[in-house]
Design an enzyme around this catalytic site. Structure first.
Site, short mmCIF file in Angstrom:
data_model
loop_
_atom_site.label_atom_id
_atom_site.label_comp_id
_atom_site.label_asym_id
_atom_site.label_seq_id
_atom_site.Cartn_x
_atom_site.Cartn_y
_atom_site.Cartn_z
CB CYS A 382 -0.54 4.53 2.92
SG CYS A 382 0.45 3.02 2.77
CG HIS A 508 -3.75 2.57 0.03
ND1 HIS A 508 -3.20 3.66 -0.68
CD2 HIS A 508 -2.65 1.68 0.53
CE1 HIS A 508 -2.10 3.54 -0.52
NE2 HIS A 508 -1.79 2.47 0.30
CD GLU A 510 -6.50 5.34 -1.42
OE1 GLU A 510 -6.81 5.33 -0.31
OE2 GLU A 510 -5.08 5.19 -2.07
N1 GLN Z 1 6.31 3.88 1.50
C1 GLN Z 1 5.61 3.50 2.53
C2 GLN Z 1 5.72 1.82 2.89
O1 GLN Z 1 5.95 1.15 2.15
C3 GLN Z 1 4.14 3.89 2.36
C4 GLN Z 1 3.31 3.19 1.08
C5 GLN Z 1 2.10 3.68 0.49
O2 GLN Z 1 1.85 5.13 0.89
N2 GLN Z 1 1.35 3.24 -0.26
O3 GLN Z 1 5.28 1.53 3.83
#
Ligand code: GLN
Length: 536
Positions: A382, A508, A510
């Site tokens: 992410c 994600h 995970e």
């Molecule tokens: N802050 C980033 C976004 O909003 C990544 C978010 C995250 O890593 N979950 O796109």
């Protein structure tokens, strides 16, 4: 069979592991051939933990349907493999919001709206809604916090009412702590007696007491607790210290927690429990043949719970490969050109973590550069992927001020941009791209090789995206987008084929790793880290 409701409450201290006990019981009931779901009721007033700083409450776990939930739901899924949803996590905030909305609609016209019965009815509805789906024979509901907390009163009251209404179809398991006083050489049951009294004062009699303890519970300690708390000694269950949370289902089986539960609920034991695969996992976990050192670069490193699903996914993948994955938490805020080599000394894989906001961002970007230039296996998740894109834009494409618009709204090279549909949203809660989305993998890519299939589905939690205006430039320079959302064309994965292992995902992975199904991206990354070491 009528749905059976099992409540798990806690006393004496927080952090005793109610979630693990609830998840372990679910695992055992599932092994006996029953359908089970786990639910968590959280007494705080936030609508969901999505707006909480991870320091407050650990990681925010995201479900398939895009609910931002308590990290215990992660344990439930990792232990049972049963997907959860918004219905599995309810907070006081959500309960009140619903009741207040009903009041405004006029649903209670003419009535005074009160904690009892309106709030407690709403709580009971949220619990029985899971049973009413007809999908589960057992609903295991964990009540957050400890008995006696002001904010958990309405929940305990709802449990009291349900227990009365459901009779034999409902039981309460109370988890407590039995301290060992070294000076006296004794286990002390008094705190447990007090906490059970507190529960009884609210009209709830526990059926089973699970005792966290550092020393084995003797027969006489069990009998004593039973005597003071109105239960038989065999319903006092020992929950001793273990080296891994994944030992707990085995412990609970040996202590016959499931047998006591089924007896209390007048339900047949059904199948013999077969945990052969689970035990094989534990064997591999405890008997590693190799070791890797992974740096987890993030800003919440003082609180490993902030990255719970990631550290658990490493445990699953490590066990699969019989490799001990040592995770070194590296504070991105403190990383600089002078100390990076020393801080990443001996590291064989670098993971740049998810996150929000400016703090520690340059350290993350520096860690990506270090991994890329030194050909150390890299995994970005992410924000970690977004940092990889920014780093490549700056240092390979030569766009010195390239950034994500989250951090630098006026950058001349917004390689990570805000999605169109996000631009007019001002509320922060529940408004990101959340939950499962499909992703199509490019044939011939590393991602395709890892997953072994073209279409995958993974969970998201972010506002910002790879800016497709730059796609060709990245491709030509060697950072290749290899996973796309089939409907929107959004980039979900980037890789650098020239690098021994450089894979980053906007989603994600995970959240979907479980004991029985370790996630392929984690396995592939750990494997790459093992090879890197071998080549050194
Ligand atoms: N802050 C980033 C976004 O909003 C990544 C978010 C995250 O890593 N979950 O796109």
């Amino acid at each position: 069979m009528a749905t059976k409701y099992i409540f798990v409450t806690g006393g004496v201290a927080s952090s005793l592991g109610k979630g693990i006990i609830a998840a372990s019981l679910a695992r055992l009931l599932k092994a006996r051939g029953y359908s089970v779901t786990n639910q968590k009721l959280d007494p705080y007033i936030n609508i969901d933990p999505g707006t909480l700083n991870p320091y407050e409450h650990g990681e925010c776990y995201v479900t398939e349907d895009g609910a931002e939930t308590d990290l215990d739901l992660g344990h439930y899924e990792r232990f049972t493999g049963v997907p959860t949803s918004q219905a599995n996590n309810v907070t006081t905030g959500r309960i009140y919001k619903n009741v207040i909305e009903k009041e405004r609609r006029g649903d209670f016209l003419g009535k005074t709206v009160q904690v009892i019965p309106h709030i407690t009815n709403e709580i009971k509805d949220r619990i029985t809604a899971l049973g009413n789906t007809g999908n589960y024979e057992f609903v295991i509901t964990e009540i957050g916090g400890t008995v006696g907390d002001i904010e958990s009163y309405p929940f305990v009251e709802a449990v009291r009412q349900l227990k009365w209404a459901l009779g034999n179809n409902c039981i309460v398991i109370h988890l407590t702590y039995i301290p060992y006083l070294a000076a006296a050489g004794e286990l002390k049951t008094k705190p447990t007696q007090h906490s059970v009294k507190a529960l009884q004062q609210q009209g709830v009699q526990p059926d089973i007491i699970v005792c966290r303890t550092e020393k084995p519970l003797t027969r006489s300690v069990r009998e004593k607790i039973g005597l003071f708390c109105n239960i038989t000694g065999d319903c006092v269950i020992e929950d001793g210290d273990v080296s891994s949370i994944y030992e707990v289902p085995i412990k609970m089986r040996d202590e016959k927690l499931d047998v006591q539960v089924l007896n209390k609920l007048n339900v047949p034991l059904k199948n013999e429990i077969d945990l052969t695969k689970w035990e094989a996992f534990l064997y591999r976990l405890h008997n590693p043949e190799k070791e890797v050192n992974i740096a987890l670069v993030g800003k919440y490193v003082e609180l490993p719970d902030a990255y719970k699903s990631i550290s658990e996914a490493f445990i699953h993948a490590g066990a699969e490969l019989r490799c001990k994955v040592k995770v070194r938490y590296v504070n991105s805020e403190q990383l600089n050109e002078e100390n990076i080599t020393e801080r990443l000394q001996g590291i064989t894989g670098i993971l740049v973590a998810p996150g929000f906001g400016t703090r520690g961002i340059e350290g993350k970007i520096m860690a990506v550069r270090y991994a890329r230039e030194n050909k150390i296996p890299f995994f970005g998740i992410c924000l970690g992927m977004q940092c990889a894109v920014v780093e490549f834009a700056r240092n390979v494409l030569g766009y010195a001020d390239a950034h994500s618009v989250e951090i630098a709204p006026s950058t001349t090279h917004p390689v990570i941009n805000m999605m169109e549909e996000q631009k007019n949203i001002s509320n922060m809660g529940g408004t990101m791209r959340l939950g499962a989305y499909p992703c199509r993998l490019e044939k011939g890519s590393k991602a395709y090789e890892i997953y072994g299939t073209e279409m995958i589905s993974e969970r998201h939690r972010h506002r910002y995206e790879f800016n497709n205006q730059y796609i060709d430039e990245f491709r030509k320079a060697g950072m290749i987008p290899t996973g796309f959302n089939p409907e929107t064309g959004l980039v979900e994965i980037v890789e650098i084929p020239e690098h021994p292992y450089f894979v980053a995902s906007q989603f994600h992975p995970e959240y979907k790793s479980t004991v029985m199904h370790p996630h392929p991206l984690f396995i592939a990354f750990v494997k790459a880290a093992m090879n890197f070491r071998a080549n050194q």
